[in-house]
Design a protein around this motif. Sequence first.
Motif, PDB file in Angstrom:
ATOM      1  N   GLY A  58       1.065  -1.394   0.285  1.00  0.00           N
ATOM      2  CA  GLY A  58      -0.219   0.043  -0.116  1.00  0.00           C
ATOM      3  C   GLY A  58       1.147   1.813  -0.097  1.00  0.00           C
ATOM      4  N   ILE A  59       2.273   1.016   0.291  1.00  0.00           N
ATOM      5  CA  ILE A  59       3.148   2.309   0.288  1.00  0.00           C
ATOM      6  C   ILE A  59       4.168   2.419  -0.239  1.00  0.00           C
ATOM      7  N   GLU A  60       4.250   1.304  -0.876  1.00  0.00           N
ATOM      8  CA  GLU A  60       5.535   1.537  -2.081  1.00  0.00           C
ATOM      9  C   GLU A  60       5.360   1.720  -3.011  1.00  0.00           C
ATOM     10  N   THR A  61       4.597   2.620  -3.766  1.00  0.00           N
ATOM     11  CA  THR A  61       4.362   2.939  -5.188  1.00  0.00           C
ATOM     12  C   THR A  61       4.259   4.446  -4.359  1.00  0.00           C
ATOM     13  N   PRO A  62       3.410   5.262  -3.884  1.00  0.00           N
ATOM     14  CA  PRO A  62       3.681   6.521  -3.416  1.00  0.00           C
ATOM     15  C   PRO A  62       5.029   6.793  -2.509  1.00  0.00           C
ATOM     16  N   LEU A  63       5.704   5.468  -1.892  1.00  0.00           N
ATOM     17  CA  LEU A  63       7.033   5.945  -1.884  1.00  0.00           C
ATOM     18  C   LEU A  63       7.898   5.874  -3.090  1.00  0.00           C
ATOM     19  N   ALA A  64       7.784   5.549  -4.132  1.00  0.00           N
ATOM     20  CA  ALA A  64       8.776   5.624  -4.847  1.00  0.00           C
ATOM     21  C   ALA A  64       8.893   6.583  -5.703  1.00  0.00           C
ATOM     22  N   ALA A  65       7.246   7.545  -6.031  1.00  0.00           N
ATOM     23  CA  ALA A  65       6.835   8.479  -6.594  1.00  0.00           C
ATOM     24  C   ALA A  65       7.998   9.791  -6.077  1.00  0.00           C
ATOM     25  N   ILE A  66       8.043   9.427  -4.672  1.00  0.00           N
ATOM     26  CA  ILE A  66       8.415  10.539  -4.097  1.00  0.00           C
ATOM     27  C   ILE A  66      10.057  10.395  -4.347  1.00  0.00           C
ATOM     28  N   ALA A  67      10.389   8.961  -4.239  1.00  0.00           N
ATOM     29  CA  ALA A  67      11.848   8.768  -4.277  1.00  0.00           C
ATOM     30  C   ALA A  67      11.754   9.077  -5.459  1.00  0.00           C
ATOM     31  N   GLY A  68      11.681   8.571  -7.219  1.00  0.00           N
ATOM     32  CA  GLY A  68      12.058   9.468  -7.810  1.00  0.00           C
ATOM     33  C   GLY A  68      12.589   8.584  -8.545  1.00  0.00           C
ATOM     34  N   ASP A  69      14.064   9.676  -9.118  1.00  0.00           N
ATOM     35  CA  ASP A  69      15.056   8.414 -10.076  1.00  0.00           C
ATOM     36  C   ASP A  69      16.430   9.340  -9.074  1.00  0.00           C
ATOM     37  N   ARG A  70      16.259   9.654  -7.717  1.00  0.00           N
ATOM     38  CA  ARG A  70      17.461  10.215  -6.585  1.00  0.00           C
ATOM     39  C   ARG A  70      17.699   8.774  -5.901  1.00  0.00           C
ATOM     40  N   LEU A  71      16.754   8.243  -5.801  1.00  0.00           N
ATOM     41  CA  LEU A  71      17.183   7.350  -4.948  1.00  0.00           C
ATOM     42  C   LEU A  71      16.584   6.083  -5.105  1.00  0.00           C
ATOM     43  N   LEU A  72      17.941   4.456  -4.724  1.00  0.00           N
ATOM     44  CA  LEU A  72      17.396   3.333  -5.432  1.00  0.00           C
ATOM     45  C   LEU A  72      16.504   2.247  -4.923  1.00  0.00           C
ATOM     46  N   ARG A  73      15.412   1.607  -5.506  1.00  0.00           N
ATOM     47  CA  ARG A  73      14.944   0.958  -4.630  1.00  0.00           C
ATOM     48  C   ARG A  73      15.010  -0.750  -4.595  1.00  0.00           C
ATOM     49  N   HIS A  74      13.839  -0.827  -2.874  1.00  0.00           N
ATOM     50  CA  HIS A  74      14.487  -2.525  -3.405  1.00  0.00           C
ATOM     51  C   HIS A  74      13.662  -3.140  -2.426  1.00  0.00           C
ATOM     52  N   ARG A  75      13.312  -3.916  -2.455  1.00  0.00           N
ATOM     53  CA  ARG A  75      12.280  -4.909  -1.276  1.00  0.00           C
ATOM     54  C   ARG A  75      12.189  -5.903  -2.046  1.00  0.00           C
ATOM     55  N   ASN A  76      12.956  -6.610  -0.170  1.00  0.00           N
ATOM     56  CA  ASN A  76      12.348  -8.322  -0.535  1.00  0.00           C
ATOM     57  C   ASN A  76      11.800  -8.717   1.318  1.00  0.00           C
ATOM     58  N   ASP A  77      11.140  -9.676   0.607  1.00  0.00           N
ATOM     59  CA  ASP A  77       9.978  -9.533   2.115  1.00  0.00           C
ATOM     60  C   ASP A  77       9.493  -8.415   2.354  1.00  0.00           C
ATOM     61  N   ASN A  78       9.675  -8.733   3.852  1.00  0.00           N
ATOM     62  CA  ASN A  78       9.260  -7.241   4.977  1.00  0.00           C
ATOM     63  C   ASN A  78      10.553  -6.201   4.920  1.00  0.00           C
ATOM     64  N   ASN A  79      10.726  -6.137   3.815  1.00  0.00           N
ATOM     65  CA  ASN A  79      11.886  -5.186   3.613  1.00  0.00           C
ATOM     66  C   ASN A  79      12.193  -4.157   2.651  1.00  0.00           C
ATOM     67  N   LEU A  80      11.536  -3.003   2.766  1.00  0.00           N
ATOM     68  CA  LEU A  80      11.113  -1.843   1.563  1.00  0.00           C
ATOM     69  C   LEU A  80      12.039  -1.087   2.226  1.00  0.00           C
ATOM     70  N   SER A  81      13.272  -1.096   1.317  1.00  0.00           N
ATOM     71  CA  SER A  81      14.447   0.715   1.236  1.00  0.00           C
ATOM     72  C   SER A  81      14.646   0.828   0.042  1.00  0.00           C
ATOM     73  N   PHE A  82      15.316   2.199   0.624  1.00  0.00           N
ATOM     74  CA  PHE A  82      15.566   3.355  -0.560  1.00  0.00           C
ATOM     75  C   PHE A  82      16.815   4.328  -0.018  1.00  0.00           C
ATOM     76  N   THR A  83      18.436   4.106  -1.534  1.00  0.00           N
ATOM     77  CA  THR A  83      19.129   3.667  -1.450  1.00  0.00           C
ATOM     78  C   THR A  83      19.616   5.710  -2.501  1.00  0.00           C
ATOM     79  N   PRO A  84      20.277   6.208  -2.002  1.00  0.00           N
ATOM     80  CA  PRO A  84      21.085   7.103  -3.003  1.00  0.00           C
ATOM     81  C   PRO A  84      21.477   6.322  -3.923  1.00  0.00           C
TER      82      PRO A  84
END
Length: 245
Positions: free
Chosen positions: A158-184
């Motif tokens: 429910g939050i992955e898409t809006p968070l990815a929109a905020i991150a844009g192309d400035r952060l790299l997204r990764h998701r595995n099981d119950n972990n979602l992260s964004f790294t510069p």
Amino acid sequence: MIRPIFFSDLDDTIFQTARKMTTAPDPAHLASEALNGSHSYMSPSQAAMMDWLLGSTRFIPVTARSTEALERCRVPFTDHQICTNGAVILLPDGTPDSHWLDQTRQQAEAAAGVLNDLLSYVQSRTPPDRYRCWIVEEFGTGFYFCVKSNGVAEELDGIETPLAAIAGDRLLRHRNDNNLSFTPVGISKRHAVQYLSARLLTDSATPVFGMGDSLSDLPFMATCDMLVIPRHSQIDRKILGSGAL
């Protein structure tokens, strides 16, 4: 004899939490203590593997864990250690590689605004107590954003898409099981492994291995001579288990 260099992820690769194990863990194989009591253990085969690797290779952890979380590991690491998703490289004496830290700190500081935007979104736009989130900090700098569900992992949908929109192309997204992260962009396990390899490989005959469970580990593993993949890992499920081979 040449000692191979063995770069390896930690969680879900050389150990895992008790809930992910098919049999009750052996207390003698406690590998990492967690502040919330969800400790990690090695299976008998993982414990035997680590005895072999620590005795015969230059074993170098490559982990998203912070330096503080890495200190809670009971595995006796004695070489360099790559942590915080590649943002920090610890020397064998436990001090950070200052040149590398200066480089990643600049990249993180440039992305500080968007990291805080992610944190603010989860804290202000989602139901209280549904998620826990934080910015992983080292030496006074925030390096990446992480969010986990307090319930089932599917609640992250429910939050992955809006968070990815905020991150844009400035952060790299990764998701595995119950972990979602964004790294510069520019901070990664791959970049850290490449940097460290260039300094450690004084003999072109030295074999280099890369081991990891997650799709996000594949980029650093791809810089190595040999790739090692745990069975039932995310890589196994997504690639080997897909029927593509």
